[in-house]
Scaffold this motif. Structure first.
Motif, PDB file in Angstrom:
ATOM      1  N   GLU A 179       0.833  -1.208   0.000  1.00  0.00           N
ATOM      2  CA  GLU A 179       0.000   0.000   0.000  1.00  0.00           C
ATOM      3  C   GLU A 179       0.865   1.254   0.000  1.00  0.00           C
ATOM      4  N   LYS A 221     -10.920  10.745  -7.547  1.00  0.00           N
ATOM      5  CA  LYS A 221     -10.870   9.970  -6.304  1.00  0.00           C
ATOM      6  C   LYS A 221     -12.256   9.465  -5.928  1.00  0.00           C
ATOM      7  N   LEU A 240     -13.096   6.568  -8.063  1.00  0.00           N
ATOM      8  CA  LEU A 240     -12.354   5.382  -7.636  1.00  0.00           C
ATOM      9  C   LEU A 240     -12.948   4.785  -6.369  1.00  0.00           C
ATOM     10  N   VAL A 241     -13.356   5.656  -5.422  1.00  0.00           N
ATOM     11  CA  VAL A 241     -13.971   5.172  -4.178  1.00  0.00           C
ATOM     12  C   VAL A 241     -15.277   4.452  -4.481  1.00  0.00           C
ATOM     13  N   GLU A 242     -16.084   5.009  -5.375  1.00  0.00           N
ATOM     14  CA  GLU A 242     -17.347   4.372  -5.732  1.00  0.00           C
ATOM     15  C   GLU A 242     -17.101   3.013  -6.400  1.00  0.00           C
ATOM     16  N   LYS A 243     -16.096   2.979  -7.257  1.00  0.00           N
ATOM     17  CA  LYS A 243     -15.762   1.722  -7.928  1.00  0.00           C
ATOM     18  C   LYS A 243     -15.315   0.671  -6.926  1.00  0.00           C
ATOM     19  N   LEU A 244     -14.476   1.072  -5.969  1.00  0.00           N
ATOM     20  CA  LEU A 244     -14.017   0.129  -4.948  1.00  0.00           C
ATOM     21  C   LEU A 244     -15.156  -0.299  -4.029  1.00  0.00           C
ATOM     22  N   ARG A 245     -16.102   0.630  -3.754  1.00  0.00           N
ATOM     23  CA  ARG A 245     -17.242   0.274  -2.906  1.00  0.00           C
ATOM     24  C   ARG A 245     -18.110  -0.781  -3.581  1.00  0.00           C
ATOM     25  N   LYS A 253     -17.123  -2.876  -5.867  1.00  0.00           N
ATOM     26  CA  LYS A 253     -16.346  -4.120  -5.902  1.00  0.00           C
ATOM     27  C   LYS A 253     -16.357  -4.809  -4.548  1.00  0.00           C
ATOM     28  N   ASN A 254     -16.265  -4.019  -3.467  1.00  0.00           N
ATOM     29  CA  ASN A 254     -16.305  -4.584  -2.119  1.00  0.00           C
ATOM     30  C   ASN A 254     -17.653  -5.225  -1.842  1.00  0.00           C
TER      31      ASN A 254
END
Length: 356
Positions: A117, A164, A167-172, A174-175
């Motif tokens: 990270e 950003k 990207l956060v929405e995409k990761l959310r 995916k999570n």
């Protein structure tokens, strides 16, 4: 004899000392194991202690002052009790090692994730710094404006914030998908465990039967493998013998090739000599043919001519012999006259010398 006995006694004492050392080492290890077990049991609660001891220390009446009473009663643990304690100690140590390994692996994975990270964050910071310097700072340094420069900075920051947020929405999302997949997998695992518990005994019997069948097949395959190994060994021996024969034949072939080459040279020489002999024979045949033609065209003269020629030949030979004798006589006379002339010349030269 006394010296031999003393040497044997010394050897026996040395062996006894070695045995005692090994026995003491084993007893020391056993004592340390029992002490660790007792300390671990004493660290627990009284209720957990009484429940966990089971049939070992209840049978021998051990409690808080077990060491003193053991010394007083001179009670010794049986072999089964020692084995039970050793098994519990082994299981405990194995569990501790397992937990320690799992904890170490978790910490290692955590540190690796932190490093990854940090590396990703460092790359992103470098990339953002490069892009900011390229898109904003460089333009500000070149133009040196006021309001226009501030607007560019604000616009750049807003674009970065939007990126950003995306990207956060995409990761959310995916999570969330991973959580749904995790729940599905947990549900499937739970169903498999329930089915496995319901059919555990039957599956175990089937596995035992299959295991027996597989063992039989393995034995058959091992026998086949042994037979094939023996066959491969005999084949290897036969192959080795054939290789030796092949090597011998190759050597013989080389010798024969050399002999054939030498004989080819001899044959070439003989052919050359044959061609030369044929050429000479052709020349001799040509001469012979010419002589035959001359012989065929030859005619014998008449007898009187032959007698006449013979008589003339005889007369000529006599004349030649007489002339030869005359030549010899003339040569002898010439030599005599030459000697006399030389003598006279010598005398004349001597007389001239005297007169002078």
């Amino acid at each position: 004899m006394a010296e031999d006995v003393s040497e044997e006694d010394k050897q026996h004492l040395v062996e006894t000392v070695d045995d005692l050392r090994l026995s003491n080492a084993a007893l020391q290890a056993e004592t340390e194991m029992f002490e660790r077990f007792i300390r671990r049991q004493e660290a627990k609660d009284e209720s957990a202690h009484s429940d966990s001891q089971g049939g070992i220390f209840q049978d021998i009446g051990m409690c808080q002052g077990r060491k003193a009473r053991l010394a007083q009663e001179k009670h010794r643990l049986t072999t089964e009790q020692k084995c039970d304690v050793a098994e519990r100690e082994y299981d405990t140590v194995r569990e501790e090692l397992k937990h320690l390994k799992e904890s170490s692996e978790r910490q290692l994975h955590s540190h690796q994730a932190t490093l990854e990270e940090a590396e990703i964050r460092l790359i992103e910071v470098k990339k953002a710094s490069y892009e900011f310097d390229r898109d904003v700072a460089k333009v500000i340094r070149e133009k040196k404006g006021g309001m226009m420069d501030a607007e560019k900075v604000v616009r750049y920051v807003e674009d970065r914030m939007k990126a950003k947020d995306a990207l956060v929405e995409k990761l959310r999302l995916k999570n969330g998908a991973l959580r749904v997949q995790k729940r599905k997998l947990e549900l499937q695992l739970k169903q498999k465990e329930e089915v496995g518990e319901a059919r555990h005994h039957v599956d175990f019997q089937q596995l035992k039967i299959k295991n027996t069948q597989y063992l039989q097949q393995i034995d058959i395959l091992n026998q086949d493998l042994l037979r094939l190994k023996l066959l491969a060994g005999s084949t290897q021996q036969i192959l080795h013998s054939h290789k030796n024969k092949l090597q011998q034949l190759i050597n013989e072939s080389k010798l024969l090739s050399n002999e054939i080459a030498s004989r080819d040279d001899v044959v070439a020489k003989m052919e050359e000599e044959t061609r030369q002999a044929e050429h000479e024979c052709a020349e001799a045949e040509a001469v012979n043919a010419q002589l035959r033609r001359q012989l065929e065209s030859f005619s014998v003269p008449p007898l009187l001519d032959y007698i006449k020629a013979k008589s003339i030949h005889g007369e000529l030979e006599q004349t030649m012999r007489s002339w030869q004798r005359k030549v010899v006589i003339a040569e002898m006379a010439l030599r005599n006259h030459t000697k006399m002339l030389e003598k006279l010349q010598f005398q004349a030269s001597g007389a001239e010398n005297l007169t002078q």
